[in-house]
Scaffold this active site. Structure first.
Site, mmCIF file in Angstrom:
data_model
loop_
_atom_site.group_PDB
_atom_site.id
_atom_site.type_symbol
_atom_site.label_atom_id
_atom_site.label_comp_id
_atom_site.label_asym_id
_atom_site.label_seq_id
_atom_site.Cartn_x
_atom_site.Cartn_y
_atom_site.Cartn_z
ATOM 1 N N HIS A 98 0.549 -1.158 -0.151
ATOM 2 C CA HIS A 98 -0.012 -0.256 -0.006
ATOM 3 C C HIS A 98 0.989 1.281 0.132
ATOM 4 O O HIS A 98 1.869 1.262 0.477
ATOM 5 C CB HIS A 98 -0.893 0.000 1.116
ATOM 6 C CG HIS A 98 -2.029 1.087 1.193
ATOM 7 N ND1 HIS A 98 -1.557 2.517 1.656
ATOM 8 C CD2 HIS A 98 -3.223 1.032 0.728
ATOM 9 C CE1 HIS A 98 -2.987 3.130 1.226
ATOM 10 N NE2 HIS A 98 -3.849 2.155 0.919
ATOM 11 N N GLU A 170 -3.803 1.880 -7.219
ATOM 12 C CA GLU A 170 -3.908 3.136 -6.367
ATOM 13 C C GLU A 170 -3.055 4.201 -6.546
ATOM 14 O O GLU A 170 -2.151 4.267 -6.198
ATOM 15 C CB GLU A 170 -3.945 2.767 -4.984
ATOM 16 C CG GLU A 170 -2.958 1.876 -4.528
ATOM 17 C CD GLU A 170 -2.425 1.947 -2.996
ATOM 18 O OE1 GLU A 170 -3.509 2.351 -2.276
ATOM 19 O OE2 GLU A 170 -1.305 1.706 -2.770
#
Length: 264
Positions: A98, A170
């Site tokens: 992430h 992302e």
């Protein structure tokens, strides 16, 4: 594989929010929606909530996962947690790479690659996050950054390994600030991700792998994103903290899944 044959996976990433009590209450309230939805609903809860939430929703279709793990099985790593620990607690998947882990905690592709391998080794589904910063996007480096992240994070893996892996695109510049990639722009990058998987592994695997989009996802853009042929789900941050908002997105996901199925 046709896009309509790939599952739609909606994942909530709660980050460092919700106490055990809050997490259990939310998960229990979500169950009636999850049980009748044609899509998969996953939540990456805080470590402390994995076991109690799993007990609260036992035998349901709601999938619980972790937000991170170390690549070691055990050891003198104060503050870290091993994959086998979160799996034993009830996690079925783990978020890896992430952007907040990459940029706040300086995790590099080699470290993430070791985590991916460890997750697969112990039977956790890795959700590999990739994405470019605003500066990288502005300088036209988006595709090179994505290519490097995928190549290095998946180094040493086989096509068989990737059958249980999910990729989440992302864009860092779109996370948590209200900005989001336009659906067509997100589709272009998702298509590019499949191209890389095809080059490294095979066309068959490229068509099978689930690729999610994450970055300021909310009810106003969820449908337009999910309508794109190469977007198979969403990785949702802030909007997953509100039951009402998350349910709306899950229902939108179900509608799009059914729509795509009718086009077969």
């Amino acid at each position: 594989m046709s896009p309509s044959h790939r599952p739609v996976v909606i994942t909530g990433n709660w980050k460092m929010y919700k106490t055990v009590k809050e997490a259990c209450t939310f998960a229990k309230a979500l169950l009636p929606v999850v049980e009748v939805s044609p899509i998969q609903v996953w939540i990456a809860v805080p470590f402390t909530a994995i076991y109690p939430v799993k007990q609260e929703i036992r035998n349901s279709r709601l999938v619980i996962g972790a937000q991170n793990m170390n690549d070691a099985s055990e050891g003198a790593f104060t503050g870290e947690i091993a994959g086998k620990m979160v799996k034993e607690a009830g996690a079925s998947f783990v978020l890896l790479g992430h952007s907040e882990r990459r940029h706040l905690y300086k995790e590099d592709n080699a470290f993430i690659n070791r985590k991916v391998k460890k997750a697969l080794e112990i039977g956790l589904t890795p959700v590999l996050c990739v994405g470019e910063t605003f500066e990288e996007r502005k300088s036209g480096e988006t595709q090179q950054i994505i290519r490097t992240q995928i190549q290095e994070c998946l180094a040493g893996l086989t096509a068989e390994d990737l059958k249980t892996l999910i990729i989440a695109y992302e864009p860092v510049w779109a996370i948590g600030n209200g900005q989001n990639a336009k659906p067509e722009g997100a589709q272009e990058i998702h298509q590019f991700c499949r191209k890389i998987i095809k080059e490294i592994f095979s066309e068959e695997l490229a068509e099978q792998i689930v690729i999610q989009y994450g970055g300021s996802v909310n009810p106003s853009n969820a449908i337009s994103l999910l309508k794109q042929p190469d977007i198979d789900g969403l990785l949702i941050g802030g909007a997953s903290l509100s039951l009402e908002t998350f349910v709306e997105i899950v229902n939108d996901g179900g509608s799009i899944f059914n729509l795509k199925a009718k086009l077969l």
